[in-house]
Design a protein around this motif. Structure first.
Motif, PDB file in Angstrom:
ATOM      1  N   ARG A 181      78.993  40.809  54.901  1.00  0.00           N
ATOM      2  CA  ARG A 181      78.268  41.752  54.369  1.00  0.00           C
ATOM      3  C   ARG A 181      77.288  41.382  53.073  1.00  0.00           C
ATOM      4  O   ARG A 181      77.912  40.688  52.130  1.00  0.00           O
ATOM      5  N   ARG A 182      76.114  41.579  53.005  1.00  0.00           N
ATOM      6  CA  ARG A 182      75.434  41.538  52.033  1.00  0.00           C
ATOM      7  C   ARG A 182      75.918  42.504  50.877  1.00  0.00           C
ATOM      8  O   ARG A 182      76.054  43.550  50.756  1.00  0.00           O
ATOM      9  N   THR A 183      75.989  41.794  49.512  1.00  0.00           N
ATOM     10  CA  THR A 183      76.249  42.459  48.426  1.00  0.00           C
ATOM     11  C   THR A 183      74.822  43.389  47.879  1.00  0.00           C
ATOM     12  O   THR A 183      73.896  43.090  48.421  1.00  0.00           O
ATOM     13  N   VAL A 184      75.022  44.083  46.850  1.00  0.00           N
ATOM     14  CA  VAL A 184      73.960  44.704  46.253  1.00  0.00           C
ATOM     15  C   VAL A 184      72.857  43.821  45.624  1.00  0.00           C
ATOM     16  O   VAL A 184      71.764  44.006  46.018  1.00  0.00           O
ATOM     17  N   TRP A 196      70.849  42.064  48.598  1.00  0.00           N
ATOM     18  CA  TRP A 196      70.012  43.079  49.082  1.00  0.00           C
ATOM     19  C   TRP A 196      68.688  42.973  48.189  1.00  0.00           C
ATOM     20  O   TRP A 196      67.546  42.922  48.570  1.00  0.00           O
ATOM     21  N   ILE A 197      68.968  42.989  46.679  1.00  0.00           N
ATOM     22  CA  ILE A 197      68.125  43.084  45.829  1.00  0.00           C
ATOM     23  C   ILE A 197      67.143  41.850  45.994  1.00  0.00           C
ATOM     24  O   ILE A 197      65.801  41.528  45.854  1.00  0.00           O
ATOM     25  N   VAL A 198      67.837  40.653  45.966  1.00  0.00           N
ATOM     26  CA  VAL A 198      67.258  39.219  46.136  1.00  0.00           C
ATOM     27  C   VAL A 198      66.206  39.221  47.445  1.00  0.00           C
ATOM     28  O   VAL A 198      65.170  38.664  47.456  1.00  0.00           O
ATOM     29  N   ASP A 199      66.889  39.821  48.469  1.00  0.00           N
ATOM     30  CA  ASP A 199      66.106  39.514  49.834  1.00  0.00           C
ATOM     31  C   ASP A 199      65.080  40.338  49.777  1.00  0.00           C
ATOM     32  O   ASP A 199      64.040  39.892  50.408  1.00  0.00           O
ATOM     33  N   ILE A 200      65.041  41.681  49.402  1.00  0.00           N
ATOM     34  CA  ILE A 200      63.940  42.536  49.417  1.00  0.00           C
ATOM     35  C   ILE A 200      63.049  41.939  48.513  1.00  0.00           C
ATOM     36  O   ILE A 200      61.732  42.065  48.875  1.00  0.00           O
ATOM     37  N   ALA A 231      61.320  37.132  59.408  1.00  0.00           N
ATOM     38  CA  ALA A 231      62.228  36.252  59.860  1.00  0.00           C
ATOM     39  C   ALA A 231      62.890  35.685  58.385  1.00  0.00           C
ATOM     40  O   ALA A 231      63.827  35.009  58.593  1.00  0.00           O
ATOM     41  N   LEU A 232      62.370  36.018  57.078  1.00  0.00           N
ATOM     42  CA  LEU A 232      63.142  35.643  56.030  1.00  0.00           C
ATOM     43  C   LEU A 232      64.507  36.298  56.008  1.00  0.00           C
ATOM     44  O   LEU A 232      65.638  35.884  54.973  1.00  0.00           O
ATOM     45  N   TRP A 233      64.854  37.384  56.737  1.00  0.00           N
ATOM     46  CA  TRP A 233      66.004  38.140  56.449  1.00  0.00           C
ATOM     47  C   TRP A 233      67.254  37.193  57.193  1.00  0.00           C
ATOM     48  O   TRP A 233      68.619  37.438  56.655  1.00  0.00           O
TER      49      TRP A 233
END
Length: 405
Positions: free
Chosen positions: A28-31, A34-38, A79-81
């Motif tokens: 699972r992604r950590t917080v 998520w911040i980096v991916d967004i 696609a970056l996800w």
């Protein structure tokens, strides 16, 4: 081999999921993830919107082409996800797409950054060469009216090099952090192993010392029991005296044996004839230290040191000996105070203290194993020991040991 030990055998890049980029399907992604991916998604979308605005400003581009550009750019950003799971494949695909689609340039730059962060030098270099080689293709196929082919190519090359360099710097920093973290864990584990080894050696030393006492008492038991066996017609007074000696020796032997239950004695070592220190020999230890040039003050409130249990007196002697040794090494010239108080029922309290050194001296390195051994010795004797620096810069050792009435 434990999992932690096996992990130490791996390279740092494989030991840290942030560097390897491998995330299982159940991770699972950590917080923070998520911040980096967004943030990466928004950056890619922002660059894509700027490219779409440039295409829209070109009146020769039809609405259908603009719609397809925006659709492909949106798919590239989405696609970056999956960039953490397949960074190399995603980067190659986006590089090829960006050669004909300017709106996908932002997603391509983010993919290059991910490869530089999560993969070693060789795949990063190969993908970097591919990005540099294809940099002139997109400006040639779909030129920008506001800039020339050379300008667009130079900007594309510089942006690719900048993103790759930034990603490699981030990877190097993360590798350094992982290495330092592993060194700290290894140092902590090694310190624990050294402490355990010191405790084991202290237990073995105590077992060897206890062996001398037990051998002495068991010899007395054997002698007096043999006398009773070969002289059954001895006078009642002599029989009672021998029985009393046997009883007292057995009681003391049991007391000593209780202290060494579970203590393993080193095999293959010769015991030898070693003198057994007791509380009564504490004065001799102080006199020896004074002859060596130390300033020692002894405050001994025990009126009959010989009445103290042998094991307790021996422990007091060792504590005083270690305290004097430490003071000689770390506070030469300072006056050392040795205080012994207590009695039957109250227990024995021994304290060795010294002020801060007043004269300059060459620091003698210490391992701290002696204090570990003293703590183990006091614990096995049923007591406790505390040590540490004093407020005035000195050092003190204080121990309490039981003394049955």
């Amino acid at each position: 081999m434990t999992r932690t030990e096996y992990r130490w055998l791996l390279p740092s890049a494989m030991a840290d999921p942030e560097l390897s980029g491998d995330q299982g399907g159940h991770s699972r992604r950590t917080v923070r993830d998520w911040i980096v991916d967004i943030t990466a998604f928004l950056c890619a979308a922002g660059i894509g919107l700027l490219a779409a605005a440039t295409i829209e400003a070109d009146r020769t581009t039809s609405d259908g082409v603009l719609f397809v550009d925006c659709l492909i750019g949106a798919v590239a950003c989405c696609a970056l996800w999956v960039r953490r799971r397949w960074p190399v494949g995603l980067a190659v695909g986006l590089i090829l797409v960006s050669t004909v689609e300017p709106v996908a340039a932002g997603a391509m730059l983010v993919a290059l950054f991910s490869v530089a962060v999560h993969r070693p030098v060789r795949p990063v270099a190969a993908i970097g060469v591919l990005a540099l080689v294809t940099a002139p293709v997109q400006p040639y196929l779909r030129p920008d009216p506001s800039s020339s082919l050379i300008e667009s190519t130079v900007i594309g090359v510089l942006m690719s090099l900048l993103v790759l360099s930034w990603g490699m710097v981030v990877r190097s920093r993360r590798q350094l952090v992982v290495t330092l973290r592993e060194r700290a864990r290894r140092a902590e584990t090694e310190a624990g192993l050294r402490a355990e080894q010191a405790q084991r050696l202290a237990r073995e030393a105590i077992a060897r010392e206890m062996h001398d006492v037990l051998a002495h008492r068991l010899t007395l038991l054997s002698v007096h029991a043999g006398a009773l066996e070969f002289r059954p017609d001895a006078p009642p007074a002599e029989v009672a005296r021998a029985a009393g000696v046997i009883r007292d020796s057995a009681h003391e032997a049991l007391q000593d044996l209780r202290e060494i239950i579970g203590v393993l004695r080193s095999p293959g070592e010769s015991d030898g004839d070693r003198p057994t220190p007791t509380l009564a020999t504490l004065d001799a230890l102080i006199a020896e230290s004074r002859l060596a040039g130390m300033k020692v003050t002894l405050d001994n409130d025990i009126t009959d040191p010989a009445a103290a249990p042998a094991a307790t007196g021996r422990t007091v002697y060792r504590i005083a000996q270690e305290g004097l040794t430490n003071a000689r090494k770390h506070a030469p010239g300072a006056e050392v105070t040795v205080t012994v108080t207590g009695g039957p029922g109250d227990g024995l309290t021994v304290e060795v203290s010294n002020p801060a050194p007043t004269e300059p001296f060459e620091q003698v390195p210490g391992s701290g194993q002696g204090l570990i051994g003293l703590t183990e010795r006091a614990t096995l004797a049923g007591g406790r020991l505390d040590h540490g620096p004093a407020a005035d810069g000195g050092f003190g050792i204080r121990a309490w040991l039981p003394w049955s009435p």
